[in-house]
Design a protein around this motif. Structure first.
Motif, PDB file in Angstrom:
ATOM      1  N   ALA A  24    -104.936 -19.573  72.840  1.00  0.00           N
ATOM      2  CA  ALA A  24    -103.585 -20.062  73.172  1.00  0.00           C
ATOM      3  C   ALA A  24    -103.676 -21.225  74.176  1.00  0.00           C
ATOM      4  CB  ALA A  24    -102.745 -18.927  73.723  1.00  0.00           C
ATOM      5  N   GLN A  25    -104.586 -21.065  75.139  1.00  0.00           N
ATOM      6  CA  GLN A  25    -104.814 -22.112  76.138  1.00  0.00           C
ATOM      7  C   GLN A  25    -105.255 -23.410  75.462  1.00  0.00           C
ATOM      8  OE1 GLN A  25    -104.656 -21.341  79.447  1.00  0.00           O
ATOM      9  NE2 GLN A  25    -105.283 -23.272  80.265  1.00  0.00           N
ATOM     10  N   ASP A  26    -106.219 -23.259  74.568  1.00  0.00           N
ATOM     11  CA  ASP A  26    -106.756 -24.407  73.846  1.00  0.00           C
ATOM     12  C   ASP A  26    -105.673 -25.070  72.995  1.00  0.00           C
ATOM     13  OD1 ASP A  26    -108.904 -25.973  73.532  1.00  0.00           O
ATOM     14  OD2 ASP A  26    -110.014 -24.681  72.174  1.00  0.00           O
ATOM     15  N   CYS A  27    -104.826 -24.240  72.427  1.00  0.00           N
ATOM     16  CA  CYS A  27    -103.739 -24.752  71.584  1.00  0.00           C
ATOM     17  C   CYS A  27    -102.810 -25.674  72.401  1.00  0.00           C
ATOM     18  CB  CYS A  27    -102.973 -23.552  71.029  1.00  0.00           C
ATOM     19  SG  CYS A  27    -101.566 -24.003  70.025  1.00  0.00           S
ATOM     20  N   PHE A  28    -102.479 -25.258  73.619  1.00  0.00           N
ATOM     21  CA  PHE A  28    -101.593 -26.087  74.445  1.00  0.00           C
ATOM     22  C   PHE A  28    -102.327 -27.310  75.006  1.00  0.00           C
ATOM     23  CE2 PHE A  28     -99.000 -22.373  74.045  1.00  0.00           C
ATOM     24  CZ  PHE A  28     -97.736 -22.915  73.945  1.00  0.00           C
ATOM     25  N   LEU A  29    -103.619 -27.162  75.190  1.00  0.00           N
ATOM     26  CA  LEU A  29    -104.385 -28.348  75.619  1.00  0.00           C
ATOM     27  C   LEU A  29    -104.412 -29.395  74.504  1.00  0.00           C
ATOM     28  CD1 LEU A  29    -107.414 -26.970  77.649  1.00  0.00           C
ATOM     29  CD2 LEU A  29    -105.655 -28.542  78.436  1.00  0.00           C
ATOM     30  N   ARG A  30    -104.489 -28.903  73.260  1.00  0.00           N
ATOM     31  CA  ARG A  30    -104.430 -29.830  72.109  1.00  0.00           C
ATOM     32  C   ARG A  30    -103.057 -30.487  72.045  1.00  0.00           C
ATOM     33  NH1 ARG A  30    -108.779 -28.622  67.924  1.00  0.00           N
ATOM     34  NH2 ARG A  30    -110.331 -27.943  69.415  1.00  0.00           N
ATOM     35  N   LEU A  31    -102.046 -29.702  72.361  1.00  0.00           N
ATOM     36  CA  LEU A  31    -100.687 -30.263  72.359  1.00  0.00           C
ATOM     37  C   LEU A  31    -100.610 -31.430  73.351  1.00  0.00           C
ATOM     38  CD1 LEU A  31     -97.638 -30.185  71.670  1.00  0.00           C
ATOM     39  CD2 LEU A  31     -97.373 -28.451  73.427  1.00  0.00           C
ATOM     40  N   HIS A  32    -101.217 -31.237  74.513  1.00  0.00           N
ATOM     41  CA  HIS A  32    -101.241 -32.309  75.505  1.00  0.00           C
ATOM     42  C   HIS A  32    -102.068 -33.498  75.007  1.00  0.00           C
ATOM     43  CE1 HIS A  32    -103.165 -34.280  79.048  1.00  0.00           C
ATOM     44  NE2 HIS A  32    -101.898 -34.358  79.418  1.00  0.00           N
ATOM     45  N   GLN A  33    -103.218 -33.181  74.437  1.00  0.00           N
ATOM     46  CA  GLN A  33    -104.137 -34.243  73.998  1.00  0.00           C
ATOM     47  C   GLN A  33    -103.534 -35.076  72.852  1.00  0.00           C
ATOM     48  OE1 GLN A  33    -107.845 -32.665  72.587  1.00  0.00           O
ATOM     49  NE2 GLN A  33    -108.970 -34.522  73.099  1.00  0.00           N
ATOM     50  N   TYR A  34    -102.867 -34.392  71.921  1.00  0.00           N
ATOM     51  CA  TYR A  34    -102.356 -35.071  70.717  1.00  0.00           C
ATOM     52  C   TYR A  34    -100.867 -35.410  70.808  1.00  0.00           C
ATOM     53  CZ  TYR A  34    -106.756 -34.079  68.360  1.00  0.00           C
ATOM     54  OH  TYR A  34    -108.075 -34.036  68.013  1.00  0.00           O
ATOM     55  N   ALA A  35    -100.303 -35.288  71.992  1.00  0.00           N
ATOM     56  CA  ALA A  35     -98.848 -35.459  72.142  1.00  0.00           C
ATOM     57  C   ALA A  35     -98.347 -36.774  71.532  1.00  0.00           C
ATOM     58  CB  ALA A  35     -98.481 -35.383  73.613  1.00  0.00           C
ATOM     59  N   ARG A  36     -99.118 -37.824  71.687  1.00  0.00           N
ATOM     60  CA  ARG A  36     -98.673 -39.142  71.195  1.00  0.00           C
ATOM     61  C   ARG A  36     -98.829 -39.282  69.680  1.00  0.00           C
ATOM     62  NH1 ARG A  36    -101.450 -42.083  76.250  1.00  0.00           N
ATOM     63  NH2 ARG A  36     -99.760 -41.742  77.709  1.00  0.00           N
ATOM     64  N   ARG A  37     -99.512 -38.333  69.080  1.00  0.00           N
ATOM     65  CA  ARG A  37     -99.724 -38.404  67.626  1.00  0.00           C
ATOM     66  C   ARG A  37     -98.865 -37.393  66.875  1.00  0.00           C
ATOM     67  NH1 ARG A  37    -106.219 -39.412  66.957  1.00  0.00           N
ATOM     68  NH2 ARG A  37    -106.313 -41.200  68.341  1.00  0.00           N
ATOM     69  N   ILE A  38     -98.102 -36.603  67.599  1.00  0.00           N
ATOM     70  CA  ILE A  38     -97.289 -35.568  66.944  1.00  0.00           C
ATOM     71  C   ILE A  38     -96.004 -36.198  66.417  1.00  0.00           C
ATOM     72  CG2 ILE A  38     -95.913 -33.488  67.385  1.00  0.00           C
ATOM     73  CD1 ILE A  38     -98.116 -32.589  69.282  1.00  0.00           C
ATOM     74  N   ASP A  39     -95.662 -35.848  65.188  1.00  0.00           N
ATOM     75  CA  ASP A  39     -94.434 -36.340  64.577  1.00  0.00           C
ATOM     76  C   ASP A  39     -93.265 -35.516  65.122  1.00  0.00           C
ATOM     77  OD1 ASP A  39     -92.379 -37.199  63.000  1.00  0.00           O
ATOM     78  OD2 ASP A  39     -93.401 -36.855  61.088  1.00  0.00           O
ATOM     79  N   THR A  40     -92.498 -36.111  66.005  1.00  0.00           N
ATOM     80  CA  THR A  40     -91.435 -35.357  66.668  1.00  0.00           C
ATOM     81  C   THR A  40     -90.208 -35.143  65.772  1.00  0.00           C
ATOM     82  OG1 THR A  40     -90.777 -37.440  67.679  1.00  0.00           O
ATOM     83  CG2 THR A  40     -92.036 -35.922  69.052  1.00  0.00           C
TER      84      THR A  40
END
Lengths: 211, 116
Positions: free
Chosen positions: A66-82
């Motif tokens: 779960a921790q890693d999942c949110f770290l990925r969210l931070h890392q890929y935030a600019r690439r996520i299709d909002t």
């Protein structure tokens, strides 16, 4: 002190409100506002953690996933299709990370200590435990844990996270028919295993034919 | 065991699983924010525009078509035996050359036909 920005930078960023949309929070996250990540964490962490736990049955590993999942969210935030909802993205990452973890574990040998601990655990050795209140639930969880990974993931997303078949198909990038088939085989396996166990349990405790 | 009963048992068993204490959550939150603070965010994905993709596709197609045509001409010009064989059985040669050039050339002929 967790904020990476300077004091003036932090002052210029308005405080996110709990009602803010995921897209707005991701936009804030893209401008290095870590409080937005905190809010997204508050919003989704429990369900992500529980999904990982349902798949892996290990609280420490589920926490890491779960921790890693949110770290990925931070890392890929600019690439996520909002324009798309965030929850399926998080579930997808969780499932992928869980799969990676399981694949790696398969290559490792179980330590002797862990094996001894498992064999000596009270849940296995104490016969009185069988009549405890949560026994059926424990059996159900054990039966789910024995399912193949693909079926286990579908069961966890369907029964625990309450996702529809279409949503699960979207998360796992599979056709809906595949998800239906996995769920069907998982339920059949569980029904057979739990049915057998229930019969044995009732006979052993003299409940057969009662009621 | 009936299916509705199984469904209910599954829901109940999984719902009560993996309960998270507030301390656990607070600890995980703190750990996440600390790790995120030192992590570098990736730049936005640099996707090519549809126009650029189309130009790339057209140039690749033209290249492959040119390659096929040059190969056919080269074989005709250089190899005397092949020339003889081709001229003696023109229809078979044409068919064979189309097969050899492959799908790209075939589709090119089809497109050319429809364009005409």
């Amino acid at each position: 002190m967790l904020s990476s920005g300077s004091a003036t930078e932090a002052e210029t960023l308005p405080n996110p409100t709990p009602d803010e949309s995921d897209a707005a929070l991701i936009a804030r996250l893209c401008s290095n506002d870590l409080s937005a990540l905190g809010l997204l964490f508050d919003r989704y962490y429990p369900q992500i953690y529980r999904t990982a736990y349902a798949i892996l049955r290990d609280s420490a590993v589920a926490e890491d996933i779960a921790q890693d999942c949110f770290l990925r969210l931070h890392q890929y935030a600019r690439r996520i299709d909002t324009s798309l909802p965030l929850a399926p993205w998080l579930y997808r990452v969780t499932v992928n990370l869980s799969y990676t973890w399981i694949s790696r574990r398969r290559n490792r040998r179980v330590s002797l200590e862990a094996l001894v601990d498992q064999l000596m655990s009270p849940a296995v050795s104490a016969p009185d435990h069988l009549v405890e209140k949560g026994e059926i639930e424990r059996r159900v969880r054990d039966a789910v844990a024995e399912l193949p990974f693909n079926q286990r993931v579908v069961v966890a997303l369907y029964y625990l996270s309450g996702q529809s078949l279409e949503e699960i198909a979207d998360i796992l990038a599979c056709p809906v028919g595949t998800i239906k088939s996995r769920l069907y085989y998982a339920r059949e396996t569980l029904r057979r295993r739990l049915g057998d166990w229930q019969q044995t349990f009732e006979v052993a405790h003299g409940y057969a034919g009662v009621g | 065991m009936a299916m509705p009963e199984l469904d209910e048992q599954l829901r109940r068993a999984l719902r009560h699983e993996g309960a998270l204490t507030p301390e656990q959550k607070a600890r995980a939150r703190e750990r996440l924010l600390a790790a995120a603070a030192v992590q570098t965010m990736l730049a936005p994905a640099d996707l090519p525009s549809s126009g650029a993709l189309r130009r790339l596709w057209l140039s690749l197609r033209a290249l492959s078509q040119c390659g096929g045509a040059i190969r056919s001409l080269h074989l005709l010009a250089v190899d005397e035996d092949r020339y003889q064989r081709a001229s003696s059985c023109r229809h078979a040669y044409l068919l064979k050359s189309i097969m050899a050039v492959g799908h790209t050339a075939q589709s090119h002929y089809v497109f050319s036909f429809y364009r005409c």
